[in-house]
Design a protein around this motif. Structure first.
Motif, short mmCIF file in Angstrom:
data_model
loop_
_atom_site.label_atom_id
_atom_site.label_comp_id
_atom_site.label_asym_id
_atom_site.label_seq_id
_atom_site.Cartn_x
_atom_site.Cartn_y
_atom_site.Cartn_z
N ARG A 196 32.62 4.87 -5.51
CA ARG A 196 33.05 5.31 -6.83
C ARG A 196 32.13 4.73 -7.90
NH1 ARG A 196 38.08 7.62 -6.17
NH2 ARG A 196 39.19 7.00 -4.26
N ALA A 197 31.97 5.47 -8.99
CA ALA A 197 31.01 5.09 -10.02
C ALA A 197 31.23 3.67 -10.52
CB ALA A 197 31.08 6.09 -11.18
N ARG A 198 32.45 3.33 -10.91
CA ARG A 198 32.71 1.99 -11.45
C ARG A 198 32.57 0.92 -10.36
NH1 ARG A 198 35.15 -0.69 -15.87
NH2 ARG A 198 34.84 -2.89 -15.39
N GLU A 199 32.97 1.25 -9.14
CA GLU A 199 32.86 0.28 -8.05
C GLU A 199 31.41 -0.11 -7.78
OE1 GLU A 199 36.78 1.59 -5.38
OE2 GLU A 199 34.78 2.36 -4.88
N VAL A 200 30.53 0.88 -7.70
CA VAL A 200 29.14 0.57 -7.39
C VAL A 200 28.48 -0.15 -8.55
CG1 VAL A 200 28.12 2.77 -8.19
CG2 VAL A 200 27.04 1.51 -6.35
N LEU A 201 28.89 0.16 -9.77
CA LEU A 201 28.34 -0.55 -10.93
C LEU A 201 28.83 -2.00 -10.95
CD1 LEU A 201 26.47 0.12 -13.28
CD2 LEU A 201 28.49 0.67 -14.65
N ASP A 202 30.11 -2.22 -10.61
CA ASP A 202 30.63 -3.59 -10.50
C ASP A 202 29.88 -4.38 -9.44
OD1 ASP A 202 32.54 -3.26 -12.47
OD2 ASP A 202 34.14 -2.72 -11.07
N LEU A 203 29.58 -3.73 -8.32
CA LEU A 203 28.88 -4.39 -7.23
C LEU A 203 27.50 -4.85 -7.66
CD1 LEU A 203 28.63 -5.21 -4.23
CD2 LEU A 203 27.81 -2.88 -3.78
N VAL A 204 26.74 -3.96 -8.29
CA VAL A 204 25.39 -4.31 -8.73
C VAL A 204 25.46 -5.38 -9.82
CG1 VAL A 204 23.31 -3.44 -9.85
CG2 VAL A 204 24.43 -2.08 -8.07
N ALA A 205 26.44 -5.29 -10.72
CA ALA A 205 26.59 -6.30 -11.77
C ALA A 205 26.83 -7.68 -11.17
CB ALA A 205 27.74 -5.91 -12.69
N ALA A 206 27.54 -7.74 -10.04
CA ALA A 206 27.85 -9.02 -9.42
C ALA A 206 26.62 -9.74 -8.89
CB ALA A 206 28.86 -8.80 -8.29
N PHE A 207 25.52 -9.01 -8.70
CA PHE A 207 24.29 -9.64 -8.22
C PHE A 207 23.52 -10.35 -9.33
CE2 PHE A 207 24.28 -6.03 -4.91
CZ PHE A 207 25.01 -6.82 -4.01
#
Length: 319
Positions: free
Chosen positions: A92-103
Motif C-alpha cells: 500500500r502507498a502509505r505502508e511502502v512510504l513508511d518503510l522507506v522513511a524508517a531507513f
C-alpha cells in the motif's frame, strides 16, 4: 565543491562504451536536465551517479563522495526515482512510504510527502491498483521522503496527466528553491525547457551540447524559417524566389535556409499567396529546445557539438 561532478567518464556495457567521455557539473539549488535519444547513455550515466555502475575511466563525485566506493555513506543523502517499478505490487502507498522513511535518520513526515505529490487519497491503495501516473508520483515521494540533498529523477512525468505534470514541475521548482541539486532525465523537451537551469544533451555516449535552455536556443541561431503547408510544394521554385535552399523535412513541414528577416518572411508568404496555398504554421527566429535537440541528435553522420558561454554552461571539473 559542486553537488555532482562528472569528469570525462567512460562506462562500458559489454565491449561497447555506453558512455564515452561525459563531463558536467550540477550545483546546489540547480536543476539539470540530461537529454538524449534512446540508447544515448542517459540511464548508464544516472546509474553511475547512483553507484550502481563504476566508470572504467574518469571520475564521479556526488557530494564529494565516490558513489560506488562510498555507496553506504552517500545513500542517506541521495534520493533516486527510477523510471518504473521498484515497489512490491501488493504494497500500500502509505505502508511502502513508511518503510522507506524508517531507513532514514530524519525523514520527512510520510503523510506530508503523500500530500505534496497529490496522493493523500490513495494512502491505502495497493501499488498494482494505482494508475501509471500515480505510480510515478509515489516513486517521486519515495525519492523525497529521506530529505535528500541530491535528487535524481528518471522520467518523472512519464505517463502523468497534465495536472499531474504541473504538480511535479512545481515540486521540482520547490526543491531548487530549498537548495537541493536536482537531475532529471526526460523525453519531454518542453518540460526540460520550463524547469531546467542547465541542459546537457548526449548522443551516442558523448556530450553534444551543454548550457541553459535559452543559451542553447540562441546558439542554434535564427538562420532558418520553418513553416507548414500542403505536402509536395515545388521547393525548387520557392527556393529560386527566396534565393536559398528549401527542404521538405517531413510531409507538409518545410525548412528555409535563410535568416528570419521581415523581407524573407514577406517573400515566403507572398509566394504562398500567389500560388493560393495555405500557411499552416510559421516558426521564425529563435528555435525551440526540441529544434536544437533534433538537429544535434542524429542517427548517421557526424554529430556537431554546441558550446555556449563558459561562465553559464555546466562547468568541466579540473583534473
Amino acid at each position: 565543491m559542486a553537488a555532482v561532478e562528472v569528469d570525462d567518464i567512460v562506462v562500458h556495457r559489454g565491449p561497447e562504451a555506453a558512455v564515452d567521455g561525459v563531463s558536467f557539473q550540477l550545483e546546489r539549488g540547480e536543476v539539470l536536465a540530461l537529454l538524449g535519444p534512446n540508447g544515448a547513455g542517459k540511464t548508464t550515466t544516472v546509474e553511475t551517479l547512483e553507484g550502481l555502475l563504476t566508470p572504467t575511466e574518469g571520475r564521479v563525485r556526488v557530494l564529494g563522495l565516490d558513489p560506488a566506493a562510498e555507496h553506504a555513506a552517500l545513500m542517506p543523502h541521495l534520493g533516486a526515482m527510477p523510471q518504473q517499478g521498484g515497489v512490491y505490487p501488493g504494497a500500500r502507498a502509505r505502508e511502502v512510504l513508511d518503510l522507506v522513511a524508517a531507513f532514514h535518520a530524519d525523514p520527512a513526515p510520510p503523510g506530508e510527502v503523500l500530500e505534496r505529490v497529490g496522493l493523500s487519497h490513495k494512502a491505502r491503495a495497493e501499488w498494482r491498483t494505482l494508475s501509471g501516473g500515480e505510480q510515478q508520483r509515489l516513486s517521486l515521494a519515495l525519492a523525497l521522503v529521506g530529505r535528500p540533498d541530491v535528487v535524481i529523477l528518471d522520467e518523472p512525468t512519464a505517463g502523468i496527466d497534465p495536472s499531474g505534470r504541473l504538480l511535479v514541475r512545481q515540486l521540482i521548482a520547490d526543491l531548487r528553491t530549498a537548495g537541493l541539486a536536482v537531475l532529471i532525465t526526460t523525453h519531454d523537451l518542453e518540460e526540460a525547457e520550463k524547469v531546467a537551469d542547465c541542459v546537457v544533451i548526449i548522443d551516442r555516449g558523448r556530450v553534444v551540447a551543454s548550457g541553459s535552455p535559452a543559451e542553447l536556443m540562441r546558439a542554434a541561431g535564427s538562420h532558418e524559417i520553418r513553416f507548414g503547408a500542403p505536402p509536395g510544394l515545388d521547393t525548387a521554385a520557392l527556393g529560386k524566389t527566396l534565393l536559398v535552399a528549401v527542404d521538405e523535412v517531413a510531409p507538409g513541414e518545410y525548412v528555409v535556409a535563410a535568416e528570419a528577416t521581415p523581407s524573407n518572411i514577406n517573400a515566403l508568404t507572398g509566394w504562398l499567396a500567389t500560388h493560393d496555398l495555405p500557411l499552416a504554421d510559421l516558426r521564425a527566429g529563435r528555435q525551440s529546445l526540441e529544434d536544437v535537440f533534433l538537429r544535434l541528435t542524429t542517427i548517421t553522420g557526424e554529430t556537431p557539438v554546441v558550446r555556449v558561454d563558459a561562465a553559464r554552461r555546466p562547468r568541466t571539473p579540473q583534473r
